[in-house]
Design an enzyme around this catalytic site. Structure first.
Site, PDB file in Angstrom:
ATOM      1  N   GLY A 153       0.826  -1.206   0.000  1.00 13.61           N
ATOM      2  CA  GLY A 153       0.000   0.000   0.000  1.00 13.61           C
ATOM      3  C   GLY A 153       0.854   1.246   0.000  1.00 13.61           C
ATOM      4  CD  GLU A 196       7.757  -1.445  -5.847  1.00  9.52           C
ATOM      5  OE1 GLU A 196       7.877  -0.616  -4.926  1.00  9.52           O
ATOM      6  OE2 GLU A 196       6.739  -1.550  -6.544  1.00  9.52           O
ATOM      7  CD  GLU A 221      10.030   9.817 -17.345  1.00 13.51           C
ATOM      8  OE1 GLU A 221       9.363   9.051 -16.610  1.00 13.51           O
ATOM      9  OE2 GLU A 221      10.233   9.575 -18.546  1.00 13.51           O
TER      10      GLU A 221
END
Lengths: 398, 378
Positions: A132, A253, A382
């Site tokens: 989350g 991640e 970016e």
């Protein structure tokens, strides 16, 4: 024979004896992988057996300590283990955000009790986690998140937070058992006002709604929290210092997503396209421009593979720049997008088929579209470039 | 083996870094360029290379060298690249030594001691046309008496006019394009009927066009076996390619570093130009490309030193990727320097020139990319 050679022989024979033949075939997609969790339905007996056998040896998380469900392998041993797995074509026994993301954060920031409790569950594939992080108003500017946890002291039921708000792009929230969630616990301090909480998705007040994507699938959800009660011991790290945990986890991640740059491990995309394009009389792909693009892609992909190996080796030896996962994520995702552009180009009109049997339900176009998210999720390209320029190149702020 | 430098290699890197910075910096390069030196490098510095032990890196211990590998040679070459150090290291101590390792004891005895002591310089006479096409070697070596008579032309022979010996690839049998029938010769500089015409290149190095008009050499000058030169040539090319790729990682890395420094210094609109996102993103992309190129080159070096099957593939990948990345580094470097990037006073332009020459050396990015496709059967 050196210890490592001995180790390699042992791993090889264990894999040969224990990895079922069905688990040595390439996975066809997310639905074909073993995700574990309370509600997971195994696709086959072999899949279940493979998970159980690996979990019993600690092989779902080979480099985690044994007391947390791992096999306690050294970096060199882990590298050998993964190579032997790859050589035999063994599938990963367990795919899990718990392994890839939460686990490393718990290993660094968790209490001993949390480590023993959660890591063992993750290693055995008992709990499926979701993340989350993003909110409708907080994408690239994640730290502006608004989901709020109000502290409530409760002498009877135990001190807790009451969480209200909304998350978005929650991968597999509808299938997950627990969530690791960034929650604002101090509205006055942007960075030092976020806490990292863990809670059960079956807690009253949690609801999810899948989001249909351009690829036709719905791996992501909107997740809503309406007076969700989270006990006080379910915080990782200190109160209001969840951003440190969040950033550390993001590194993992990003590293995970960058793995897409490695493709399916085959040495050459160009070689795989010979069937679709055909060879001319000189034994060259019968499309000179595409041949050249594929060859350049193969150079980039093989070079990136060396980079991934170097990055992993340096990280395990503590030699890697802490911001390097951002570079890996940038390069890996851009490469993966390019791979699928080339697959579509080589596939021609066959690759446009969305539902036919021949196209296996439109595998190519759906994967191609899915990869477009690679350079958005977990921090856009970016944002990665921003981080590289500030933290690695140390260029000044604007 | 982990894919990073081990402790010994890191120590070698430290000493090569300090040495090049002190003795072979860009100002040293400028000095030799500006005096229009006929060799394009300093013989004194070459002696110092030998004193540092660099020239013996790839020479076996039996032959009096250090018996190290391509990773170690690459470590030195990267520092050479970063400093634009002019030297015959790549041609002589890397590619030349790789060929001589196939020579018999007599030939080795004739040339290796001079390389180890920093007295001898070798030239590589491989290319015959403007593009690198080693499978199209047309120069002939006909049997003549006790030896051979060489006829043909070579070009892009770096240090050709100052070399004590040229390693010459010529055809002794078969026809152009055949895999067998090539032979490598060690041709001494004073051989008769050899016309050496030196030319200054864009990067201020001096390369020669060499015309062989029936140059007679005796049978002892054959490196390896007659008609079996393919293997010797392969060793020379492999060493030269991975070596030049390593040097380009240095050239690109050096160009990137001075550019990033410039982005922090140069102010426009009241701010350092490095605070502008348009430039930040390009610099970050460049960093990513240079990191990947460095990893590919190190991987290729490790595979070569381990004698792995896929080493040949990775050498092509390394040269192609290093060429692309270093080329991006020098182009972005000049552009981000703006007007001063066009001046001779600033170093960035020197990096651009050096990169161009190294790129072309023993096959450009297109050549090696094509090889990657060929090796994968498409």
């Amino acid at each position: 024979m050196s210890d490592l050679e001995q180790f390699k022989t042992e791993i090889r024979s264990w894999l040969e004896e224990n990895c079922p033949p069905e688990m040595r075939k390439p996975v066809r997609g997310d639905e074909d992988m073993c995700w574990g969790g309370r509600n997971f339905e195994f696709q086959s007996e072999a899949q279940k057996l493979w998970l159980e056998r690996c979990a019993a040896k600690g092989y779902t998380v080979p480099d985690w300590p044994k007391e947390y469900g791992g096999a306690g392998m050294s970096p060199a041993e882990t590298k050998i283990f993964r190579r032997e797995m790859a050589k035999l074509g063994c599938r990963s026994p367990l795919s899990s955000f718990g392994i890839w993301m939460l686990g490393p954060a718990l290993l660094k920031f968790g209490t001993e009790e949390q480590k023993v409790h959660y890591l063992n569950q993750i290693a055995r594939g008992e709990i499926r986690w979701c993340q989350g992080y993003s909110e409708p108003g907080s994408g690239s500017d994640l730290v502006s998140l608004q989901t709020f946890g109000e502290e409530v002291s409760d002498p009877v039921g135990g001190d807790h937070w009451v969480v209200n708000g909304q998350k978005v792009w929650t991968s597999y929230a509808d299938k997950a058992d627990w969530i690791f969630c960034l929650v604002r616990t101090d509205k006055e301090d942007k960075y030092r006002g976020i806490s990292f909480l863990l809670f059960d998705m079956e807690t009253p007040g949690v609801s999810t709604k899948p989001i249909k994507l351009i690829s036709g699938s719905s791996p992501f959800c909107e997740t809503f929290f309406d007076d969700v009660k989270v006990p006080k011991d379910q915080i990782v790290g200190e109160l209001n210092r969840g951003w440190d945990v969040a950033k550390y986890l993001l590194g993992h991640e990003r590293e995970m997503i960058s793995g897409g740059g490695l493709g399916d491990g085959s040495p050459s995309l160009g070689a795989k396209m010979t069937g679709a394009i055909g060879l001319n009389g000189l034994g060259m792909l019968d499309d000179q421009i595409l041949r050249s693009e594929l060859a350049q892609f193969d150079v980039d992909a093989l070079a990136f593979r060396a980079m991934a190996e170097k990055f992993m080796d340096e990280m395990k030896a503590g030699k890697s720049h802490p911001a390097q996962p951002n570079m890996m994520k940038y390069a890996g995702t851009e490469l993966n997008k390019q791979r699928h552009e080339l697959v579509m180009s080589a596939g021609g009109s066959d690759a446009l088929e969305w539902e036919s049997e021949a196209s296996r339900g439109g595998k190519k176009p759906r994967e191609w579209l899915r990869t477009k998210a690679n350079s958005i999720e977990g921090g856009t390209s970016e944002i990665m470039l921003n981080v590289i320029s500030k933290r690695i190149l140390e260029l000044p702020d604007g | 083996m982990p894919l990073f430098l081990d402790d010994d290699q890191s120590m070698l890197q430290d000493s090569a870094r300090e040495f090049m910075k002190a003795e072979g910096s860009v100002s040293h390069f400028r000095e030799f360029r500006d005096k229009n030196c006929k060799d394009g490098f300093s013989h004194g510095l070459w002696k110092q290379f030998a004193e540092m032990g660099f020239t013996g890196i790839l020479v076996s211990e039996d032959d009096g060298g250090l018996g190290l590998g391509h990773v170690e040679a690459g470590v030195v070459l990267e520092q050479i690249g970063r400093n634009l150090t002019p030297s015959p290291f790549l041609t002589t101590a890397v590619a030349g030594v790789a060929a001589l390792s196939h020579a018999d004891a007599e030939l080795k005895g004739q040339y290796l001691p001079g390389i180890l002591s920093g007295d001898t310089v070798l030239g590589l006479a491989i290319d015959e046309k403007s593009k690198h096409r080693p499978d199209q070697i047309a120069m002939t070596a006909e049997r003549s008496g006790n030896g051979f008579k060489l006829t043909g032309r070579k070009q892009f022979v770096i240090h050709g006019a100052s070399a004590d010996m040229l390693i010459v690839a010529a055809r002794t049998s078969g026809s152009t394009g055949d895999a067998d029938g090539l032979t490598l010769f060690a041709v001494p500089k004073d051989a008769a009927n050899m016309d050496v015409n030196p030319v200054r290149l864009v990067d201020s190095a001096v390369a020669a066009h060499v015309k062989f008009d029936g140059v007679e050499v005796n049978a002892d000058s054959v490196i390896g076996e007659v008609d079996q030169g393919g293997e010797v040539l392969g060793a020379l090319l492999t060493a030269g390619r991975i070596g030049s790729a390593s040097e380009m990682v240095g050239v690109g890395g050096g160009a990137m570093d001075i550019t990033v420094d410039y982005l922090k210094e140069r102010k426009q609109f009241g701010s350092p130009i490095g605070s502008f996102q348009a430039l930040q993103h390009r610099a970050a992309h460049l960093y990513s490309e240079m990191e990947i190129a460095g990893a590919a080159v190190l991987k290729a070096g490790q595979l070569l030193d381990a004698g792995a099957d896929n080493a040949a593939l990775y050498v092509h990948v390394a040269k192609a990727k290093a060429s692309k990345a270093a080329n991006l580094a020098v182009r972005e470097g000049v552009q981000m320097h703006g007007g001063v990037g066009m001046t001779d006073e600033y170093d960035i332009g020197l990096y651009m020139k050096r990169d161009r020459a190294l790129s072309e050396f023993l096959g450009d990015a297109n050549y090696h990319t094509n090889k990657v496709a060929e090796l994968h059967g498409y």
